[in-house]
Design a protein around this motif. Structure first.
Motif, PDB file in Angstrom:
ATOM      1  N   ASN A   1       0.837  -1.197   0.000  1.00 48.84           N
ATOM      2  CA  ASN A   1       0.000   0.000   0.000  1.00 48.84           C
ATOM      3  C   ASN A   1       0.876   1.253   0.000  1.00 48.84           C
ATOM      4  O   ASN A   1       0.511   2.271   0.548  1.00 48.84           O
ATOM      5  N   TRP A   2       2.040   1.158  -0.632  1.00 48.48           N
ATOM      6  CA  TRP A   2       2.956   2.292  -0.708  1.00 48.48           C
ATOM      7  C   TRP A   2       3.455   2.463  -2.141  1.00 48.48           C
ATOM      8  O   TRP A   2       3.341   1.559  -2.949  1.00 48.48           O
ATOM      9  N   THR A   3       3.971   3.630  -2.395  1.00 46.47           N
ATOM     10  CA  THR A   3       4.594   3.930  -3.681  1.00 46.47           C
ATOM     11  C   THR A   3       6.006   4.442  -3.407  1.00 46.47           C
ATOM     12  O   THR A   3       6.362   4.717  -2.267  1.00 46.47           O
ATOM     13  N   ILE A   4       6.791   4.573  -4.440  1.00 48.73           N
ATOM     14  CA  ILE A   4       8.133   5.122  -4.309  1.00 48.73           C
ATOM     15  C   ILE A   4       8.158   6.454  -5.039  1.00 48.73           C
ATOM     16  O   ILE A   4       7.872   6.525  -6.241  1.00 48.73           O
ATOM     17  N   ALA A   5       8.493   7.506  -4.305  1.00 50.15           N
ATOM     18  CA  ALA A   5       8.537   8.849  -4.882  1.00 50.15           C
ATOM     19  C   ALA A   5       9.690   8.966  -5.876  1.00 50.15           C
ATOM     20  O   ALA A   5      10.685   8.243  -5.781  1.00 50.15           O
ATOM     21  N   ASP A   6       9.566   9.900  -6.800  1.00 53.40           N
ATOM     22  CA  ASP A   6      10.619  10.125  -7.793  1.00 53.40           C
ATOM     23  C   ASP A   6      11.947  10.506  -7.150  1.00 53.40           C
ATOM     24  O   ASP A   6      13.000  10.301  -7.739  1.00 53.40           O
ATOM     25  N   THR A   7      11.901  11.067  -5.947  1.00 55.80           N
ATOM     26  CA  THR A   7      13.112  11.512  -5.256  1.00 55.80           C
ATOM     27  C   THR A   7      13.640  10.484  -4.255  1.00 55.80           C
ATOM     28  O   THR A   7      14.583  10.762  -3.526  1.00 55.80           O
ATOM     29  N   GLU A   8      13.054   9.306  -4.225  1.00 57.30           N
ATOM     30  CA  GLU A   8      13.418   8.288  -3.235  1.00 57.30           C
ATOM     31  C   GLU A   8      14.280   7.191  -3.868  1.00 57.30           C
ATOM     32  O   GLU A   8      13.859   6.536  -4.816  1.00 57.30           O
ATOM     33  N   PHE A   9      15.463   6.985  -3.314  1.00 61.12           N
ATOM     34  CA  PHE A   9      16.395   6.007  -3.863  1.00 61.12           C
ATOM     35  C   PHE A   9      16.975   5.076  -2.797  1.00 61.12           C
ATOM     36  O   PHE A   9      17.817   4.249  -3.110  1.00 61.12           O
ATOM     37  N   ASP A  10      16.552   5.229  -1.548  1.00 62.45           N
ATOM     38  CA  ASP A  10      17.225   4.539  -0.448  1.00 62.45           C
ATOM     39  C   ASP A  10      16.447   3.390   0.182  1.00 62.45           C
ATOM     40  O   ASP A  10      16.839   2.865   1.204  1.00 62.45           O
ATOM     41  N   ARG A  11      15.362   2.973  -0.430  1.00 63.59           N
ATOM     42  CA  ARG A  11      14.548   1.913   0.159  1.00 63.59           C
ATOM     43  C   ARG A  11      15.070   0.542  -0.271  1.00 63.59           C
ATOM     44  O   ARG A  11      15.251   0.273  -1.444  1.00 63.59           O
ATOM     45  N   LEU A  12      15.300  -0.311   0.718  1.00 62.47           N
ATOM     46  CA  LEU A  12      15.733  -1.692   0.487  1.00 62.47           C
ATOM     47  C   LEU A  12      14.625  -2.592   1.010  1.00 62.47           C
ATOM     48  O   LEU A  12      14.371  -2.638   2.212  1.00 62.47           O
ATOM     49  N   ILE A  13      13.942  -3.271   0.104  1.00 61.84           N
ATOM     50  CA  ILE A  13      12.844  -4.160   0.481  1.00 61.84           C
ATOM     51  C   ILE A  13      13.397  -5.579   0.541  1.00 61.84           C
ATOM     52  O   ILE A  13      14.013  -6.051  -0.413  1.00 61.84           O
ATOM     53  N   ILE A  14      13.165  -6.223   1.665  1.00 61.05           N
ATOM     54  CA  ILE A  14      13.611  -7.606   1.840  1.00 61.05           C
ATOM     55  C   ILE A  14      12.355  -8.460   1.932  1.00 61.05           C
ATOM     56  O   ILE A  14      11.542  -8.299   2.841  1.00 61.05           O
ATOM     57  N   VAL A  15      12.183  -9.354   0.966  1.00 66.75           N
ATOM     58  CA  VAL A  15      11.041 -10.257   0.961  1.00 66.75           C
ATOM     59  C   VAL A  15      11.570 -11.644   1.317  1.00 66.75           C
ATOM     60  O   VAL A  15      12.403 -12.201   0.600  1.00 66.75           O
ATOM     61  N   THR A  16      11.094 -12.161   2.435  1.00 70.06           N
ATOM     62  CA  THR A  16      11.443 -13.511   2.859  1.00 70.06           C
ATOM     63  C   THR A  16      10.276 -14.411   2.489  1.00 70.06           C
ATOM     64  O   THR A  16       9.157 -14.209   2.949  1.00 70.06           O
ATOM     65  N   LEU A  17      10.546 -15.376   1.633  1.00 76.65           N
ATOM     66  CA  LEU A  17       9.491 -16.250   1.132  1.00 76.65           C
ATOM     67  C   LEU A  17       9.234 -17.352   2.152  1.00 76.65           C
ATOM     68  O   LEU A  17       9.859 -18.403   2.118  1.00 76.65           O
ATOM     69  N   ALA A  18       8.324 -17.066   3.058  1.00 79.15           N
ATOM     70  CA  ALA A  18       8.018 -17.973   4.159  1.00 79.15           C
ATOM     71  C   ALA A  18       6.575 -18.436   4.073  1.00 79.15           C
ATOM     72  O   ALA A  18       5.747 -17.811   3.422  1.00 79.15           O
ATOM     73  N   LYS A  19       6.289 -19.529   4.747  1.00 80.24           N
ATOM     74  CA  LYS A  19       4.918 -20.021   4.838  1.00 80.24           C
ATOM     75  C   LYS A  19       4.274 -19.423   6.076  1.00 80.24           C
ATOM     76  O   LYS A  19       4.944 -19.214   7.070  1.00 80.24           O
ATOM     77  N   PRO A  20       3.019 -19.155   6.122  1.00 79.23           N
ATOM     78  CA  PRO A  20       2.059 -19.345   5.038  1.00 79.23           C
ATOM     79  C   PRO A  20       2.074 -18.196   4.032  1.00 79.23           C
ATOM     80  O   PRO A  20       1.440 -18.283   2.993  1.00 79.23           O
ATOM     81  N   ALA A  21       2.786 -17.116   4.353  1.00 79.34           N
ATOM     82  CA  ALA A  21       2.833 -15.977   3.442  1.00 79.34           C
ATOM     83  C   ALA A  21       4.203 -15.312   3.533  1.00 79.34           C
ATOM     84  O   ALA A  21       4.858 -15.392   4.571  1.00 79.34           O
ATOM     85  N   PRO A  22       4.625 -14.652   2.461  1.00 74.20           N
ATOM     86  CA  PRO A  22       5.904 -13.951   2.496  1.00 74.20           C
ATOM     87  C   PRO A  22       5.922 -12.860   3.572  1.00 74.20           C
ATOM     88  O   PRO A  22       4.890 -12.283   3.901  1.00 74.20           O
ATOM     89  N   VAL A  23       7.090 -12.610   4.097  1.00 79.04           N
ATOM     90  CA  VAL A  23       7.283 -11.572   5.109  1.00 79.04           C
ATOM     91  C   VAL A  23       8.167 -10.494   4.495  1.00 79.04           C
ATOM     92  O   VAL A  23       9.146 -10.804   3.828  1.00 79.04           O
ATOM     93  N   THR A  24       7.792  -9.246   4.729  1.00 81.42           N
ATOM     94  CA  THR A  24       8.543  -8.133   4.139  1.00 81.42           C
ATOM     95  C   THR A  24       9.135  -7.258   5.232  1.00 81.42           C
ATOM     96  O   THR A  24       8.472  -6.948   6.209  1.00 81.42           O
ATOM     97  N   THR A  25      10.374  -6.861   5.006  1.00 79.45           N
ATOM     98  CA  THR A  25      11.051  -5.888   5.858  1.00 79.45           C
ATOM     99  C   THR A  25      11.534  -4.780   4.948  1.00 79.45           C
ATOM    100  O   THR A  25      12.054  -5.040   3.864  1.00 79.45           O
ATOM    101  N   VAL A  26      11.359  -3.531   5.384  1.00 81.45           N
ATOM    102  CA  VAL A  26      11.822  -2.389   4.599  1.00 81.45           C
ATOM    103  C   VAL A  26      12.889  -1.662   5.405  1.00 81.45           C
ATOM    104  O   VAL A  26      12.655  -1.310   6.560  1.00 81.45           O
ATOM    105  N   LEU A  27      14.034  -1.466   4.781  1.00 83.33           N
ATOM    106  CA  LEU A  27      15.146  -0.745   5.399  1.00 83.33           C
ATOM    107  C   LEU A  27      15.535   0.427   4.524  1.00 83.33           C
ATOM    108  O   LEU A  27      15.138   0.498   3.355  1.00 83.33           O
ATOM    109  N   ARG A  28      16.317   1.321   5.069  1.00 81.65           N
ATOM    110  CA  ARG A  28      16.899   2.432   4.297  1.00 81.65           C
ATOM    111  C   ARG A  28      18.404   2.253   4.282  1.00 81.65           C
ATOM    112  O   ARG A  28      18.992   1.859   5.280  1.00 81.65           O
ATOM    113  N   TYR A  29      19.030   2.506   3.162  1.00 82.11           N
ATOM    114  CA  TYR A  29      20.485   2.379   3.079  1.00 82.11           C
ATOM    115  C   TYR A  29      21.100   3.607   2.442  1.00 82.11           C
ATOM    116  O   TYR A  29      20.431   4.391   1.817  1.00 82.11           O
TER     117      TYR A  29
END
Length: 157
Positions: A129-157
């Motif tokens: 439910n998010w978008t990435i702004a034209d000025t945003e370059f630092d988002r690191l999305i980590i998708v862990t493919l786990a059961k029963p559903a994938p888990v997401t972590t968002v970091l900034r680098y």
């Protein structure tokens, strides 16, 4: 003994995912607004930071688009790991299916664009439910493919 036998059967029955972890980033800062720009100095620095952060993360595959800004963002990590980046499929549903079907169980890095990163995360089964702004370059999305559903972590680098 029965406990170990049941654990072993459960492990054999568990679905193996293609990549246990998928790291997804937008390309680093671009040099200008031309059709296929390289990276600015800040973008080159961010690409080096990405390589520093992910060099020990078990990345065995790197995917980029046909644009040099994604290729240059992935280049430092690819060089450190000795990996030749592959092109993503423009059909994100097909590309996500490919990621989920491969049974290597390694980690992968995907470098995309502000308009493709959220759609790829959705295609991997994560509600976004998010978008990435034209000025945003630092988002690191980590998708862990786990059961029963994938888990997401968002970091900034």
């Amino acid at each position: 003994m029965k406990k170990y036998l049941l654990l072993g059967l459960w492990l054999l029955a568990a679905k193996a995912y293609a990549f246990q972890t998928v790291f997804i980033v937008r390309h680093a800062e671009k040099q200008d607004d031309s059709k296929d720009p390289g990276l600015s100095l800040k973008g080159k620095s961010r690409a080096l930071d990405l390589a520093t952060h992910l060099k020990d993360a078990g990345v065995k595959a790197i995917y980029v688009t046909e644009y040099q800004r994604t290729q240059k963002t992935a280049e430092p990590l690819a060089e450190v790991l000795g990996i030749k980046p592959e092109m993503t499929d423009k059909d994100l549903a097909k590309f996500a299916a490919k990621l989920l079907a491969d049974k290597s169980s390694d980690a992968a890095l995907i470098v995309g664009h502000s308009n493709t990163v959220p759609d790829l995360v959705k295609a991997l089964g994560v509600p976004v439910n998010w978008t990435i702004a034209d000025t945003e370059f630092d988002r690191l999305i980590i998708v862990t493919l786990a059961k029963p559903a994938p888990v997401t972590t968002v970091l900034r680098y």
